[in-house]
Scaffold this active site. Structure first.
Site, PDB file in Angstrom:
ATOM      1  N   ASP A 319       0.856  -1.185   0.000  1.00 33.25           N
ATOM      2  CA  ASP A 319       0.000   0.000   0.000  1.00 33.25           C
ATOM      3  C   ASP A 319       0.893   1.236   0.000  1.00 33.25           C
ATOM      4  O   ASP A 319       1.885   1.290   0.735  1.00 33.25           O
ATOM      5  CB  ASP A 319      -0.923   0.011   1.216  1.00 33.25           C
ATOM      6  CG  ASP A 319      -1.997   1.088   1.110  1.00 33.25           C
ATOM      7  OD1 ASP A 319      -3.070   0.805   0.573  1.00 33.25           O
ATOM      8  OD2 ASP A 319      -1.736   2.221   1.564  1.00 33.25           O
ATOM      9  N   ASP A 371      -6.862  -4.564  -4.632  1.00 32.15           N
ATOM     10  CA  ASP A 371      -7.900  -3.759  -3.965  1.00 32.15           C
ATOM     11  C   ASP A 371      -7.495  -2.294  -4.093  1.00 32.15           C
ATOM     12  O   ASP A 371      -7.239  -1.607  -3.105  1.00 32.15           O
ATOM     13  CB  ASP A 371      -8.008  -4.191  -2.500  1.00 32.15           C
ATOM     14  CG  ASP A 371      -9.176  -3.540  -1.778  1.00 32.15           C
ATOM     15  OD1 ASP A 371     -10.034  -2.947  -2.462  1.00 32.15           O
ATOM     16  OD2 ASP A 371      -9.216  -3.606  -0.540  1.00 32.15           O
TER      17      ASP A 371
END
Length: 520
Positions: A319, A371
């Site tokens: 991330d 995601d």
């Protein structure tokens, strides 16, 4: 011996030195205003490339107008000081006005471009006026090349300071007011230094605006809270702007919502529907999935679902923003939402750009879960490109599966099927000349509407309709999985669907067309 050797060197008087220093300071402030405007507009309106391009173009054009208009200023010194006072007022107010305009009216176009044009015109006047003042005080030798040098060095300083120092440490509203104060201080010192020429007439407006700007700066945190209160219907329990994005978390009773750049990322009331649909079909179709890669999903919700599967030995979470993963690993309320997933010893958190990581990574994974944020800009669209998927497939085991969230097949139907077609066009490394198999599916989220996903693999298993699901799920069942693969006529795949590439990015335009059609 040259005849010029005995000539006196031009004297660097205090006034000349100050004018050069002022050139540097106002160059910094001018570029900071431009960057603040571009950043706020990209936060509020999306598509950072478009917003930065428009802001830069308008600002530079306005500077050209200002440079041309400076010839009509009779008194160069007074004109420069008045320009700094005006810049302090307009530039300082830019951030607060943009945020309050969006919070109250839902629009920022008029104040954004109106403010940019005004700031650009005033900034464009600065160098011509300073050059004239230097000539007037007998400093012709310092006139232009030195002024330009100071200006360019100031621009470099601003471009480095904005991402490294300003954004991480100051809210954009506060930064705008801080640099407005800086312009006013330039004006104030200039009034003092040239008091023999300027008199006392400018002290009153200067002092009033400086006091107002300092007061606004002191109250800027309250103003940020007031804006957040209007933008978000629930209590704001966390608000911070990092070097990557604006993070806001709201709470109402036990209901939490995460907003990144003012776009909702999850609602704790129904996030289980999204994350179960994203994770479990792929995990349940891969026999003995031990190594899993999650791209995005810094909130840990997808990782939580991955860890429900027995046999998982290692999860790599990539991330971009370390602040997000830190919050969801340490804040007690947020850790409760993801079940402490980011604290699990099997989870490795990597804070890096997904594209950069994929290009440099080694090792293989049995399941890859993307995601990632919606492809509303070119910077995000590259993470939905055939080139990116090709890099990911290189990290996929022979029987592994890749799944990505693909947006709404209802609100952005064309964009959804472009994502499916792009995965379907990605080369299959185990089959020369072949491409990946895909399965498109969707689910309903009360907070988002219909939401779609695309699963892909080098060879999808024959029993792809009956994934092995873990116990304790709140939403996903074999029956829900089967039903999720049905699409209505108005959601059906178009006859011709382009493939998204880093050269063309048809996905961005399709995404914007779809959402603008429904919510214009």
């Amino acid at each position: 011996m040259n005849a010029d050797d005995g000539a006196a060197r031009p004297e660097l008087t205090p006034k000349v030195a100050w004018l050069l220093a002022a050139t540097f300071i106002v160059a910094v402030a001018g570029l900071i205003y431009e960057l603040i405007a571009a950043t706020i507009s990209s936060y509020l309106l999306g598509d950072s490339i478009r917003q930065f391009s428009f802001v830069i173009g308008v600002f530079l054009s306005a500077m050209g107008v200002g440079a041309w208009a400076s010839r009509f200023v009779g008194d160069a010194l007074s004109g420069f000081v008045r320009a700094q006072i005006a810049l302090g007022a307009i530039g300082g107010a830019l951030g607060p006005v943009l945020f309050f305009s969006y919070a109250i009216y839902g629009a920022v176009g008029l104040p954004l471009y109106g403010g940019l044009i005004a700031i650009g015109i005033l900034s464009g006047m600065e160098i011509p006026l300073i050059s004239r003042v230097m000539k007037e005080i007998g400093a012709a030798e310092f006139r232009f090349e030195n002024v330009l040098t100071a200006d360019y060095i100031g621009a470099l300083a601003a471009s480095l300071a904005f991402p490294l120092l300003i954004v991480p440490n100051l809210p954009l509203m506060s930064a705008s007011l801080a640099f407005g104060t800086l312009n006013l201080l330039v004006a104030g010192f200039s009034i003092y230094l040239f008091r023999d020429r300027l008199g006392r007439g400018l002290w009153l407006p200067w002092g009033g605006l400086l006091l107002a700007t300092l007061l606004a700066f002191a109250l800027s945190e309250r103003m940020v809270s007031a804006v957040d209160a209007r933008l978000f219907q629930d209590e704001v329990i966390f608000s911070e702007t990092t070097g990557y994005q604006s993070i806001v978390i709201t709470r109402f009773d036990e209901r939490y919502r995460l907003f990144l750049d003012h776009s909702i990322q999850f609602d704790s009331l129904d996030e289980h529907r999204y994350h179960e649909a994203l994770v479990h079909p792929a995990m349940g179709l891969v026999a003995d999935a031990r190594r899993v890669l999650v791209l995005g999903g810094g909130d840990g919700m997808a990782v939580r679902e991955v860890l429900r599967h027995e046999g998982v030995e290692h999860v790599t979470l990539v991330d971009l923003d370390p602040r997000v993963t830190e919050l969801f690993a340490t804040n007690a309320d947020l850790v409760a939402l993801n079940g402490g997933a980011l604290q699990d010893a099997r989870v490795e958190v990597v804070n890096e750009d997904a594209w950069v990581w994929a290009a440099e990574a080694d090792g293989t994974y049995d399941v890859i879960i993307a995601d990632l944020p919606d492809p509303k800009s070119i910077a995000l669209s590259k993470l939905y490109s055939v080139e990116f998927y090709a890099m990911l497939v290189e990290r996929l085991s022979a029987q592994g599966l890749l799944v990505t969230q693909a947006g709404s097949p209802t609100f952005a139907t064309e964009a959804f099927w472009i994502t499916e077609a792009t995965l379907g066009a990605t080369r299959n490394p185990t089959m020369p000349g072949g491409t990946l198999d895909t399965i498109a599916y969707q689910t309903y989220l009360p907070s988002f509407g219909n939401w779609g996903f695309v699963m892909a693999g080098q060879m999808l298993p024959a029993d792809a309709r009956v994934p092995a699901l873990p116990d304790g799920l709140r939403y996903m069942t074999p029956e829900v999985w089967t039903a999720s693969q049905a699409f209505g006529v108005d959601q059906s795949r178009p006859a011709e669907v382009p493939v998204n590439t880093i050269q063309g990015h048809p996905l961005v335009a399709a995404y914007q067309r779809g959402w603008e059609f429904w919510f214009r």
